[in-house]
Enzyme design. Structure first.
Site, PDB file in Angstrom:
ATOM      1  N   SER A 167       0.851  -1.188   0.000  1.00  0.00           N
ATOM      2  CA  SER A 167       0.000   0.000   0.000  1.00  0.00           C
ATOM      3  C   SER A 167       0.889   1.240   0.000  1.00  0.00           C
ATOM      4  O   SER A 167       1.700   1.424   0.907  1.00  0.00           O
ATOM      5  CB  SER A 167      -0.887  -0.027   1.250  1.00  0.00           C
ATOM      6  OG  SER A 167      -1.608   1.166   1.375  1.00  0.00           O
ATOM      7  N   LYS A 193      -1.168  -0.940  -4.410  1.00  0.00           N
ATOM      8  CA  LYS A 193      -2.337  -0.112  -4.117  1.00  0.00           C
ATOM      9  C   LYS A 193      -1.836   1.283  -3.804  1.00  0.00           C
ATOM     10  O   LYS A 193      -0.851   1.437  -3.077  1.00  0.00           O
ATOM     11  CB  LYS A 193      -3.049  -0.717  -2.904  1.00  0.00           C
ATOM     12  CG  LYS A 193      -3.980   0.225  -2.171  1.00  0.00           C
ATOM     13  CD  LYS A 193      -4.768  -0.537  -1.131  1.00  0.00           C
ATOM     14  CE  LYS A 193      -4.724   0.159   0.221  1.00  0.00           C
ATOM     15  NZ  LYS A 193      -5.478  -0.578   1.248  1.00  0.00           N
ATOM     16  N   LYS A 195      -2.935   5.217  -2.446  1.00  0.00           N
ATOM     17  CA  LYS A 195      -3.962   6.048  -1.810  1.00  0.00           C
ATOM     18  C   LYS A 195      -4.300   7.191  -2.759  1.00  0.00           C
ATOM     19  O   LYS A 195      -3.400   7.757  -3.414  1.00  0.00           O
ATOM     20  CB  LYS A 195      -3.429   6.601  -0.490  1.00  0.00           C
ATOM     21  CG  LYS A 195      -3.087   5.536   0.533  1.00  0.00           C
ATOM     22  CD  LYS A 195      -4.340   4.890   1.069  1.00  0.00           C
ATOM     23  CE  LYS A 195      -4.019   3.864   2.138  1.00  0.00           C
ATOM     24  NZ  LYS A 195      -5.242   3.213   2.639  1.00  0.00           N
ATOM     25  N   ASP A 220      -7.162   3.414  -3.323  1.00  0.00           N
ATOM     26  CA  ASP A 220      -7.929   3.426  -2.068  1.00  0.00           C
ATOM     27  C   ASP A 220      -8.237   4.872  -1.685  1.00  0.00           C
ATOM     28  O   ASP A 220      -7.327   5.658  -1.430  1.00  0.00           O
ATOM     29  CB  ASP A 220      -7.095   2.740  -0.973  1.00  0.00           C
ATOM     30  CG  ASP A 220      -7.858   2.550   0.332  1.00  0.00           C
ATOM     31  OD1 ASP A 220      -9.018   3.029   0.442  1.00  0.00           O
ATOM     32  OD2 ASP A 220      -7.301   1.914   1.255  1.00  0.00           O
ATOM     33  N   GLU A 248     -11.045   1.143  -3.934  1.00  0.00           N
ATOM     34  CA  GLU A 248     -11.397   0.782  -2.559  1.00  0.00           C
ATOM     35  C   GLU A 248     -12.020   1.965  -1.828  1.00  0.00           C
ATOM     36  O   GLU A 248     -11.502   3.088  -1.887  1.00  0.00           O
ATOM     37  CB  GLU A 248     -10.107   0.313  -1.849  1.00  0.00           C
ATOM     38  CG  GLU A 248     -10.304  -0.189  -0.427  1.00  0.00           C
ATOM     39  CD  GLU A 248      -8.989  -0.711   0.178  1.00  0.00           C
ATOM     40  OE1 GLU A 248      -8.041  -0.997  -0.595  1.00  0.00           O
ATOM     41  OE2 GLU A 248      -8.907  -0.814   1.416  1.00  0.00           O
ATOM     42  N   ASP A 273     -13.857  -1.548   2.376  1.00  0.00           N
ATOM     43  CA  ASP A 273     -12.963  -1.720   3.526  1.00  0.00           C
ATOM     44  C   ASP A 273     -13.727  -1.244   4.766  1.00  0.00           C
ATOM     45  O   ASP A 273     -14.422  -2.032   5.420  1.00  0.00           O
ATOM     46  CB  ASP A 273     -11.668  -0.914   3.278  1.00  0.00           C
ATOM     47  CG  ASP A 273     -10.694  -0.893   4.451  1.00  0.00           C
ATOM     48  OD1 ASP A 273     -11.033  -1.396   5.533  1.00  0.00           O
ATOM     49  OD2 ASP A 273      -9.576  -0.345   4.304  1.00  0.00           O
ATOM     50  N   LYS A 303      -9.983  -7.001   7.053  1.00  0.00           N
ATOM     51  CA  LYS A 303      -8.940  -6.723   8.047  1.00  0.00           C
ATOM     52  C   LYS A 303      -9.450  -7.288   9.361  1.00  0.00           C
ATOM     53  O   LYS A 303     -10.446  -6.781   9.897  1.00  0.00           O
ATOM     54  CB  LYS A 303      -8.747  -5.211   8.217  1.00  0.00           C
ATOM     55  CG  LYS A 303      -8.152  -4.511   7.018  1.00  0.00           C
ATOM     56  CD  LYS A 303      -7.997  -3.029   7.321  1.00  0.00           C
ATOM     57  CE  LYS A 303      -7.448  -2.297   6.121  1.00  0.00           C
ATOM     58  NZ  LYS A 303      -7.416  -0.844   6.334  1.00  0.00           N
ATOM     59  N   GLY A 331      -4.194  -4.213   5.620  1.00  0.00           N
ATOM     60  CA  GLY A 331      -3.308  -4.004   6.759  1.00  0.00           C
ATOM     61  C   GLY A 331      -3.650  -2.750   7.532  1.00  0.00           C
ATOM     62  O   GLY A 331      -4.329  -1.854   7.023  1.00  0.00           O
TER      63      GLY A 331
HETATM   64  O1  OSB Z   1      -7.264   1.753   4.196  1.00  0.00           O
HETATM   65  O2  OSB Z   1      -6.058   0.042   3.965  1.00  0.00           O
HETATM   66  C1  OSB Z   1      -6.265   1.127   4.522  1.00  0.00           C
HETATM   67  C2  OSB Z   1      -3.317   1.995   6.802  1.00  0.00           C
HETATM   68  C3  OSB Z   1      -3.986   2.603   7.833  1.00  0.00           C
HETATM   69  C4  OSB Z   1      -5.339   2.769   7.756  1.00  0.00           C
HETATM   70  C5  OSB Z   1      -6.059   2.310   6.664  1.00  0.00           C
HETATM   71  C6  OSB Z   1      -5.409   1.668   5.631  1.00  0.00           C
HETATM   72  C7  OSB Z   1      -4.009   1.540   5.695  1.00  0.00           C
HETATM   73  C8  OSB Z   1      -3.198   0.945   4.646  1.00  0.00           C
HETATM   74  C9  OSB Z   1      -1.860   0.376   5.035  1.00  0.00           C
HETATM   75  O3  OSB Z   1      -3.500   0.971   3.472  1.00  0.00           O
HETATM   76  C10 OSB Z   1      -1.754  -1.064   4.786  1.00  0.00           C
HETATM   77  C11 OSB Z   1      -0.521  -1.661   5.433  1.00  0.00           C
HETATM   78  O4  OSB Z   1      -0.562  -2.068   6.605  1.00  0.00           O
HETATM   79  O5  OSB Z   1       0.499  -1.710   4.745  1.00  0.00           O
HETATM   80 MG    MG Z   2      -8.466   0.746   2.783  1.00  0.00          MG
END
Ligand code: OSB
Ligand code: MG
Length: 394
Positions: A167, A193, A195, A220, A248, A273, A303, A331
């Site tokens: 991510s 992925k 953001k 995401d 996402e 999510d 998750k 995660g």
């Molecule tokens: O939306 O998946 C998410 C981290 C913190 C809060 C929300 C998210 C995330 C990540 C990180 O995308 C995923 C990781 O642990 O590498």
């Molecule tokens: Mg997410």
């Protein structure tokens, strides 16, 4: 309509038939929580904010068997520093553990014969899924050690290795995101992925696609898009041209209905999510997407910390598998312990897409354990009893 009623009944009865391991009575003897602040190696930014550290909660549960042996397990609570993702934060997890869950666990002799007995102890507490997952994780670790098996096998997880994606957080410019994606591609991750946020989406994704035309790529939004705004919806529609695996959680974290309405207008699948908090939510969205005849456009990010535990995650995975809705393990910037737990979870055949198990470098400056070895997009599921991770908690 009758057909959809049948689908719903079928899924609810399937849910009933997913049974956890029943085992000899275990007496819960002690429970303590170690709290640690871990510093990220580089700050992580999403549409809701940026942070450079995480406070982790590691409950240690000790159980006594009927034969008088004791067995211990460790779990992880992994809230963000602020209540921006699911309403939990360091402060809420600390409070709920110390004020409600630990006193309930300590209040009388507790005999645990399955995960449901454990959940029953704190079952009246509404929400606070990350605090609950921390406790459940310790139970599974202990049970794996007691039976001499990896936790994955307690859930019938059969994969010996799992695929990993990564991510990539928000960056100030498309160039900066592309640099991180380049790094991820060099690492050989199975998918990337990134953001996104309104205004930091189309140009950014276009830059990545330009450079990596065939990369398995997904985005995401972390709830940053207003699904009633024609401007925001047109930005999401514009993402259709980039051949993404999924978009996402673009919309609000308590919304499912308007995500379905959005999904009718997009080719790219929608992955939920934030808005899936338990197995009934998964059933609800399967029903909704089925009614619109767009089930092939639904993906679920599971998750365990968000859904209140690993067992709830197993149920969601099994339900989605029955109807062919893909799932993957997201995660929460877990420590090496929580990531190992997610790898065990991803050993289930029903969890069928690569999870967020690695970052573009180490997650933390100093972690509580050595991260599981990662190579060419793959991580082996530890085969030692329990989580199979050696922890240093002091
Ligand atoms: O939306 O998946 C998410 C981290 C913190 C809060 C929300 C998210 C995330 C990540 C990180 O995308 C995923 C990781 O642990 O590498
Ligand atoms: Mg997410």
């Amino acid at each position: 309509m009758a057909r959809h009623g049948e689908l719903n009944r079928f899924l609810l009865s399937a849910l009933e038939s997913v049974k956890p391991v029943a085992h000899e009575a275990l007496e819960l003897q002690t429970v303590d929580v170690t709290e640690k602040v871990l510093l990220l190696t580089s700050p992580f930014e999403t549409s809701f904010g940026r942070f450079d550290r995480m406070t982790k909660f590691f409950p240690v549960l000790s159980f006594k068997t009927l034969g008088g042996d004791t067995v211990q397990g460790v779990g992880e609570g992994t809230p963000l520093p602020y209540p921006w993702y699911d309403g939990e934060s360091d402060a809420t997890v600390r409070t709920v553990l110390q004020e409600y869950i630990l006193p309930a666990l300590r209040s009388e002799k507790k005999l645990i014969c399955s995960v449901y007995d454990l959940q029953g102890v704190y079952g009246k507490i509404v929400g606070h899924n990350m605090a609950k997952t921390a406790i459940e994780g310790a139970y599974w670790d202990a049970l794996g050690k007691l039976h001499g098996v990896p936790v994955s096998s307690l859930w019938d997880g059969t994969r010996r290795e799992v695929e990993s994606g990564t991510s990539v957080g928000l960056e100030k410019s498309p160039e900066a995101v592309v640099a991180k994606v380049d790094r991820a591609v060099e690492m050989g991750v199975k998918r990337v992925k990134v953001k996104i946020a309104p205004g930091r989406d189309i140009e950014f994704v276009a830059a990545i696609r330009n450079r990596h035309p065939d990369l398995p790529l997904q985005v995401d939004g972390n709830a940053a898009y207003d699904l009633f705004s024609p401007k925001h919806v047109s930005m999401l529609r514009a993402l259709d041209q980039f051949n993404l695996l999924m978009i996402e959680q673009p919309g609000p974290n308590d919304d499912r209905f308007y995500h379905r309405e959005l999904s009718r207008q997009l080719k790219t699948p929608i992955c939920l999510d934030e808005s899936i908090l338990h197995a009934r939510h998964a059933i609800e969205v399967i029903q909704m997407w089925a009614e619109a005849n767009i089930m092939e456009r639904l993906v679920v990010n599971i998750k365990p910390p968000r859904v209140g535990g690993f067992w709830e995650g197993v149920k969601i995975a099994k339900i989605c598998e029955l109807v062919g809705v893909p799932t993957w393990c997201g995660g929460m910037l877990e420590s090496a312990l929580g990531k190992a737990a997610n790898v065990h979870f991803s050993s289930l055949k029903a969890v069928d897409m690569p999870g967020d198990h690695v970052s573009q470098g180490a997650y933390y400056q100093k972690d509580v354990a050595t991260p599981l070895p990662y190579k060419d997009g793959v991580i082996e599921v530890p085969q030692r009893p329990g989580w199979g991770v050696d922890l240093t908690l002091d």
